[in-house]
Scaffold this motif. Structure first.
Motif, short mmCIF file in Angstrom:
data_model
loop_
_atom_site.label_atom_id
_atom_site.label_comp_id
_atom_site.label_asym_id
_atom_site.label_seq_id
_atom_site.Cartn_x
_atom_site.Cartn_y
_atom_site.Cartn_z
N ILE A 116 47.23 29.50 59.08
CA ILE A 116 46.33 30.02 58.07
C ILE A 116 47.18 30.20 56.82
N VAL A 117 46.80 29.56 55.70
CA VAL A 117 47.68 29.54 54.54
C VAL A 117 47.14 30.27 53.32
N ALA A 118 45.82 30.48 53.23
CA ALA A 118 45.28 31.11 52.02
C ALA A 118 43.87 31.61 52.28
N VAL A 119 43.39 32.41 51.33
CA VAL A 119 41.99 32.84 51.32
C VAL A 119 41.41 32.53 49.94
N ILE A 120 40.09 32.32 49.91
CA ILE A 120 39.39 32.02 48.67
C ILE A 120 38.33 33.10 48.47
N PRO A 121 38.56 34.06 47.55
CA PRO A 121 37.55 35.11 47.34
C PRO A 121 36.28 34.52 46.73
N GLY A 122 35.13 34.99 47.21
CA GLY A 122 33.85 34.55 46.68
C GLY A 122 33.46 33.15 47.09
N ALA A 123 34.03 32.62 48.16
CA ALA A 123 33.76 31.24 48.59
C ALA A 123 32.36 31.10 49.18
N GLY A 124 31.84 29.90 49.08
CA GLY A 124 30.55 29.59 49.69
C GLY A 124 30.75 29.23 51.15
N PRO A 125 29.65 28.98 51.86
CA PRO A 125 29.75 28.65 53.29
C PRO A 125 30.45 27.30 53.50
N ALA A 126 31.19 27.22 54.60
CA ALA A 126 31.88 25.97 54.95
C ALA A 126 32.23 26.01 56.42
N GLU A 127 32.36 24.83 56.98
CA GLU A 127 32.85 24.72 58.36
C GLU A 127 33.76 23.51 58.43
N TRP A 128 35.05 23.77 58.37
CA TRP A 128 36.10 22.77 58.48
C TRP A 128 35.93 21.64 57.46
N ARG A 129 35.68 22.02 56.23
CA ARG A 129 35.59 21.04 55.15
C ARG A 129 37.00 20.73 54.66
N GLU A 130 37.32 19.45 54.57
CA GLU A 130 38.65 19.03 54.13
C GLU A 130 38.82 19.32 52.64
#
Length: 178
Positions: free
Chosen positions: A23-37
């Protein structure tokens, strides 16, 4: 706050592990995703694995202060092995927290992948504003000893309903008391 989880997959360094996951980072306020490259460099791929909701509580501000007091405040991300039959990846993001105390509890369990990643500056400001609004300093109250006399002797032990002296700890049998 919705928080996106960024996971890096790179080739394993031993023959027993084909891939190394981090796990390398977080994105505040991100939208939904499931293993998007997100990015690919050779065999190294970074994914937006999932978006989880980060919840903060006004009763946990002391833990948030501990997190903010660190050299570089971090966000703790917990991922569990994904045991579903047709899971897209071997890991499933399960929890995200900014509480140092809660992170320690997850670390003690030892059954998951747990990483503390640097908290983005926007999240640091958001968390500081929350703590400033809700934190109430608790005064330390030292507990005093009871004024119980401990130098007195006991006349007997066990259940007074038991007449037999051989085993004073045995539970009384059915019937009437003496």
């Amino acid at each position: 706050m919705p928080v996106g989880i960024v996971v890096r997959r790179s080739p394993g360094v031993t023959r027993w592990a084909k891939w190394a996951w981090k796990i390398v980072a977080v994105i505040p306020g991100a939208g939904p995703a499931e293993w998007r490259e997100l990015r690919r460099e050779g065999e190294v791929i970074e994914y937006h694995a999932a978006t989880l909701t980060l919840e903060v509580w006004s009763t946990d501000t002391e833990a948030y202060l501990t997190t903010l007091a660190g050299h570089r405040p971090g966000v703790t991300v917990v991922m569990q092995p994904d045991t579903r039959h047709n899971a897209p990846m071997p890991w499933r993001a399960s929890h995200v927290t900014v509480s140092a105390y809660e992170a320690q509890d997850y670390g003690d369990a030892g059954e998951a992948m747990l990483e503390i990643v640097p908290m983005p500056d926007a999240m640091i400001g958001w968390l500081q504003a929350f703590v400033e609004t809700h934190h109430v300093e608790e005064t330390f109250i030292k507990r005093r000893r009871d004024r119980l006399r401990v130098d007195l002797t006991e006349d007997g032990k066990g259940d007074a309903r038991i007449r037999q002296m051989a085993d004073v700890y045995r539970a009384p049998r059915g019937g009437t008391a003496p």
